[in-house]
Write a protein that holds these residues in place. Sequence first.
Motif, PDB file in Angstrom:
ATOM      1  N   PRO A  44       0.812  -1.225   0.000  1.00 56.03           N
ATOM      2  CA  PRO A  44       0.000   0.000   0.000  1.00 56.03           C
ATOM      3  C   PRO A  44       0.843   1.272   0.000  1.00 56.03           C
ATOM      4  CG  PRO A  44      -0.762  -1.549   1.675  1.00 56.03           C
ATOM      5  CD  PRO A  44       0.555  -2.064   1.175  1.00 56.03           C
ATOM      6  N   GLU A  45       0.293   2.325  -0.578  1.00 52.65           N
ATOM      7  CA  GLU A  45       0.945   3.634  -0.581  1.00 52.65           C
ATOM      8  C   GLU A  45       1.261   4.084   0.844  1.00 52.65           C
ATOM      9  OE1 GLU A  45       2.163   7.436  -2.395  1.00 52.65           O
ATOM     10  OE2 GLU A  45       1.873   5.402  -3.152  1.00 52.65           O
ATOM     11  N   SER A  46       0.333   3.856   1.762  1.00 54.37           N
ATOM     12  CA  SER A  46       0.526   4.299   3.143  1.00 54.37           C
ATOM     13  C   SER A  46       1.725   3.612   3.801  1.00 54.37           C
ATOM     14  CB  SER A  46      -0.742   4.036   3.965  1.00 54.37           C
ATOM     15  OG  SER A  46      -1.075   2.654   3.947  1.00 54.37           O
ATOM     16  N   GLN A  47       1.942   2.326   3.486  1.00 54.90           N
ATOM     17  CA  GLN A  47       3.074   1.601   4.060  1.00 54.90           C
ATOM     18  C   GLN A  47       4.392   2.111   3.500  1.00 54.90           C
ATOM     19  OE1 GLN A  47       3.384  -1.203   6.558  1.00 54.90           O
ATOM     20  NE2 GLN A  47       5.237   0.028   6.332  1.00 54.90           N
ATOM     21  N   TRP A  71       7.495   3.970   5.492  1.00 60.37           N
ATOM     22  CA  TRP A  71       8.892   3.528   5.364  1.00 60.37           C
ATOM     23  C   TRP A  71       9.815   4.645   4.876  1.00 60.37           C
ATOM     24  CZ3 TRP A  71       7.548  -1.783   2.747  1.00 60.37           C
ATOM     25  CH2 TRP A  71       7.375  -2.759   3.744  1.00 60.37           C
ATOM     26  N   SER A  72       9.267   5.681   4.272  1.00 60.36           N
ATOM     27  CA  SER A  72      10.101   6.760   3.725  1.00 60.36           C
ATOM     28  C   SER A  72      10.535   7.763   4.784  1.00 60.36           C
ATOM     29  CB  SER A  72       9.340   7.503   2.627  1.00 60.36           C
ATOM     30  OG  SER A  72       8.347   8.357   3.177  1.00 60.36           O
ATOM     31  N   ASN A  87      18.993   8.251   7.083  1.00 52.07           N
ATOM     32  CA  ASN A  87      18.850   7.405   8.270  1.00 52.07           C
ATOM     33  C   ASN A  87      17.379   7.106   8.537  1.00 52.07           C
ATOM     34  OD1 ASN A  87      18.798  10.329   9.076  1.00 52.07           O
ATOM     35  ND2 ASN A  87      18.189   9.440  11.048  1.00 52.07           N
ATOM     36  N   ILE A  88      17.136   5.922   9.038  1.00 53.23           N
ATOM     37  CA  ILE A  88      15.773   5.487   9.341  1.00 53.23           C
ATOM     38  C   ILE A  88      15.689   5.135  10.825  1.00 53.23           C
ATOM     39  CG2 ILE A  88      15.306   4.658   7.007  1.00 53.23           C
ATOM     40  CD1 ILE A  88      15.906   1.818   7.992  1.00 53.23           C
ATOM     41  N   ARG A 142      15.317   5.782   1.879  1.00 50.85           N
ATOM     42  CA  ARG A 142      14.845   5.347   3.205  1.00 50.85           C
ATOM     43  C   ARG A 142      13.782   4.245   3.079  1.00 50.85           C
ATOM     44  NH1 ARG A 142      15.180  11.167   4.187  1.00 50.85           N
ATOM     45  NH2 ARG A 142      12.912  11.373   3.946  1.00 50.85           N
ATOM     46  N   THR A 143      12.904   4.367   2.084  1.00 49.39           N
ATOM     47  CA  THR A 143      11.896   3.327   1.843  1.00 49.39           C
ATOM     48  C   THR A 143      12.557   1.981   1.583  1.00 49.39           C
ATOM     49  OG1 THR A 143      10.302   4.904   0.943  1.00 49.39           O
ATOM     50  CG2 THR A 143      10.004   2.610   0.335  1.00 49.39           C
ATOM     51  N   PHE A 144      13.552   1.968   0.715  1.00 47.19           N
ATOM     52  CA  PHE A 144      14.218   0.715   0.356  1.00 47.19           C
ATOM     53  C   PHE A 144      15.045   0.167   1.526  1.00 47.19           C
ATOM     54  CE2 PHE A 144      12.740   1.669  -3.784  1.00 47.19           C
ATOM     55  CZ  PHE A 144      12.821   0.501  -4.538  1.00 47.19           C
ATOM     56  N   LYS A 145      15.602   1.049   2.361  1.00 43.05           N
ATOM     57  CA  LYS A 145      16.314   0.572   3.544  1.00 43.05           C
ATOM     58  C   LYS A 145      15.351  -0.109   4.512  1.00 43.05           C
ATOM     59  CE  LYS A 145      19.464   3.015   5.578  1.00 43.05           C
ATOM     60  NZ  LYS A 145      20.180   4.150   6.235  1.00 43.05           N
ATOM     61  N   ASN A 146      14.154   0.457   4.665  1.00 48.66           N
ATOM     62  CA  ASN A 146      13.161  -0.172   5.535  1.00 48.66           C
ATOM     63  C   ASN A 146      12.647  -1.479   4.949  1.00 48.66           C
ATOM     64  OD1 ASN A 146      12.488   1.207   8.092  1.00 48.66           O
ATOM     65  ND2 ASN A 146      12.178   2.998   6.784  1.00 48.66           N
TER      66      ASN A 146
END
Length: 291
Positions: free
Chosen positions: A4-7, A11-12, A56-57, A193-197
């Motif tokens: 989902p877009e929200s997820q 993560w971003s 950083n996340i 950051r999205t891809f790191k999460n």
Amino acid sequence: MAIPESQLKTWSHQGAITTAKATADSIKNALNTYYNWPEGIKFETYLQGSYKNDTNIRGDMDVDVVVQLNTTFCSNLNEEQKTILGITPAGYKWKDFRDDVFQALKDYYDSTDITEGNKSIKVKGSNNRLPADVVVCIQYRKYYKLEPNAYIEGMCFWSKNDNRQIINYPKIHYDNGVSKHQNSNNWYKPTVRTFKNIRNYLHDNYYISKDLVPSYFLECMLYNVPTSKFGVSYQETFCNVVNWLAKANLDDFICQNEQLKLFGPTPEQWNINQAKDFIKKIISLWNNWNG
């Protein structure tokens, strides 16, 4: 079902940065306030890594701090070229500088909080300070013409275990990341950051090993994705980026500093099969998402 877009948006989000800045300031204070440095020694202290690059996340811990000697430098010149430019051997070398930094940190903090690693000096965290990896280095000059100021600035140091020279370009990495972020209408860093999460999600759910996708390599891989693939929405960005990566020739990928190849046989490069495996895993995650 798609993620989902929200997820993806969650993560971003960037992790906290206040404690990272306090950590860097503490180390600067340790080096600049009390230690009796040899006369004429000039150095600078700066952040590198995810905290410096705003990638950083939540859950990121160790702060990467660079302490760079600028009084002397290393270069890619041979002895004849050094003679032409009037470059002479230095009396105060990288090893001397590393010994001084190590002692300065031990004098400032509890000596039991300071240990030597293979590539950095480790500083334990405290209530108001994160753990830090202090990379002690010397300025590196990559000359592209035989002229005094015709060089690209990097840094270098030697590993403790095998005395191997390691060269990197953290300042250029940062500048190129800023440009990529601006040119992508501010989508680049949230995407990293999205891809790191996503990497962390895959690890937490036993789909990949922890060391398969180091953060630096992941950021560099995404840097190679065309700017046009970022934007509009998180779902569209994810699909455009992953579809492009799935078809790309990874052999041609460069690091974000644009000075080094991303994939290769050295410990400072990524294994191309690991990257391909990661791409397959995130495609599978998208296709089989069940939240």
